[in-house]
Write a protein that holds these residues in place. Structure first.
Motif, PDB file in Angstrom:
ATOM      1  N   TYR A   3      10.651  75.463  45.468  1.00  0.00           N
ATOM      2  CA  TYR A   3      10.487  74.099  44.991  1.00  0.00           C
ATOM      3  C   TYR A   3       9.005  73.766  44.819  1.00  0.00           C
ATOM      4  O   TYR A   3       8.160  74.255  45.570  1.00  0.00           O
ATOM      5  N   THR A   5       8.095  70.205  44.010  1.00  0.00           N
ATOM      6  CA  THR A   5       7.891  68.781  44.303  1.00  0.00           C
ATOM      7  C   THR A   5       8.504  68.353  45.633  1.00  0.00           C
ATOM      8  O   THR A   5       8.312  67.218  46.062  1.00  0.00           O
ATOM      9  N   GLN A  31      11.428  66.437  37.493  1.00  0.00           N
ATOM     10  CA  GLN A  31      11.482  67.686  38.250  1.00  0.00           C
ATOM     11  C   GLN A  31      11.897  67.429  39.696  1.00  0.00           C
ATOM     12  O   GLN A  31      12.720  68.163  40.258  1.00  0.00           O
ATOM     13  N   GLU A  35      15.135  68.942  41.604  1.00  0.00           N
ATOM     14  CA  GLU A  35      14.991  69.753  42.806  1.00  0.00           C
ATOM     15  C   GLU A  35      15.719  69.132  43.994  1.00  0.00           C
ATOM     16  O   GLU A  35      16.332  69.848  44.805  1.00  0.00           O
TER      17      GLU A  35
END
Length: 258
Positions: A3, A5, A31, A35
Motif C-alpha cells: 500500500y 496511502t 487511491q 486501498e
C-alpha cells in the motif's frame, strides 16, 4: 499488497489499518479509498477485530479536493456511488468488530468514515466536524444517516448547518462516540480495547451487530424473530459451550472465535 496511502498490519488477531497521508491530514483520494477497500476485504478477514486510525496529527480531513486537479470538476455523485459507498458498506458489513481510533481531527467524509465503525474511541485532542456546508455541500459518506441516529435530529441539524467543531469529550457526552480518553496513553487504550474484543466470542459479536442495526427499521415482532434466529446460531458455537462451562467452573472463558 504494497500500500502507498495506508499502512496495514495484522497481529494478535487485530487488523490495524492506518491512514497514511499525514502531509495532507490523511485526506481521502481515490487511491486511498481503493486501498482501504482492499485492506478491509482481504487483510481484515485474517483477524477478529479491525482498527482504523490515522498517522500524524489528524485522523482524516475528508475528501482530498485537490485529487484529480480542479475541485470544481469532481463528479461528486459518481465518486460517492462508485468509491465511497462500497467502502462504507465494507466497514458496516464487516463481520468482525470495527473500532475507529480517532487520534486527531476528523472532518467531512473523515468524520463519516469514523462514525461508520462499530465503536469510536477518540483522543481528548480529537474533534469531529461536519464541514460540508463550508464549501457549499451537504453531509455525505453516510453522515446524514449516522449522525441523527446517534445524537438526535436537533443536534445533528445544528452540527451540519453551523459546521462547528465538536470535541471528543462533547461527542462522548452526546453519544456520538463510545469514549474520549487522554492523549497520553491513547494508543495503549485502544489497543487494550481491541485486544479484549479479539479474545471474545466473535460469532456473538457479529450477531450483536446484526440485531442492533436491523432493530432501527424492524417492528417488534420482526425483531423478536430475528433475535431468536441469531441466538439459535450463537447457541451452536464452540464459544457458547466454552462460555457455559467457564461460568459453571467459575473461571474466565477462553473463546476461540468459532
Amino acid at each position: 499488497m504494497n500500500y502507498e496511502t495506508i499502512r496495514c498490519a495484522v497481529r494478535e488477531d487485530i487488523c490495524i489499518i492506518t491512514l497514511n497521508r499525514p502531509q495532507v491530514m490523511n485526506a481521502l483520494n481515490a487511491q486511498m479509498r481503493a486501498e482501504l477497500l482492499h485492506a478491509i476485504r482481504t487483510d481484515a478477514t485474517r483477524a477478529r477485530v479491525m482498527v482504523l486510525t490515522g498517522s500524524g496529527r489528524a485522523f482524516c480531513s475528508g475528501q482530498d479536493l485537490g485529487d484529480g486537479g480542479n475541485a470544481a470538476n469532481i463528479d461528486l455523485e459518481r465518486t460517492l456511488r462508485d468509491e465511497y459507498e462500497p467502502l462504507l458498506r465494507a466497514i458496516t458489513d464487516c463481520p468482525i468488530p470495527t473500532i475507529a481510533a480517532v487520534n486527531g481531527a476528523a472532518a467531512g467524509a473523515g468524520a463519516s468514515l469514523a462514525l461508520a465503525a462499530d465503536v469510536v474511541i477518540g483522543a481528548e485532542s480529537a474533534s469531529f466536524t461536519q464541514a460540508f456546508t463550508r464549501i457549499g455541500l451537504i453531509p455525505d459518506a453516510g453522515g446524514s444517516y449516522w449522525l441523527p441516529r446517534m445524537i438526535g435530529a436537533p443536534r445533528a441539524m445544528g452540527a451540519m448547518l453551523f459546521a462547528e467543531k465538536i470535541t471528543a469529550a462533547q461527542a462522548a457526552d452526546w453519544g456520538m462516540i463510545w469514549e474520549a480518553v487522554a492523549d497520553d496513553g491513547f494508543a495503549d487504550h485502544w489497543w487494550g480495547r481491541a485486544k479484549h474484543l479479539a479474545q471474545g466470542p466473535t460469532a456473538a459479536y457479529a450477531g450483536v451487530k446484526q440485531v442492533l442495526r436491523e432493530s432501527w427499521q424492524n417492528p417488534l415482532d420482526r425483531q423478536l424473530d430475528l433475535e431468536a434466529q441469531v441466538q439459535g446460531r450463537c447457541g451452536k458455537t464452540r464459544d457458547f459451550k466454552e462460555g457455559v462451562v467457564a461460568f459453571l467452573e467459575k473461571r474466565p472463558a477462553k473463546f476461540e472465535g468459532r
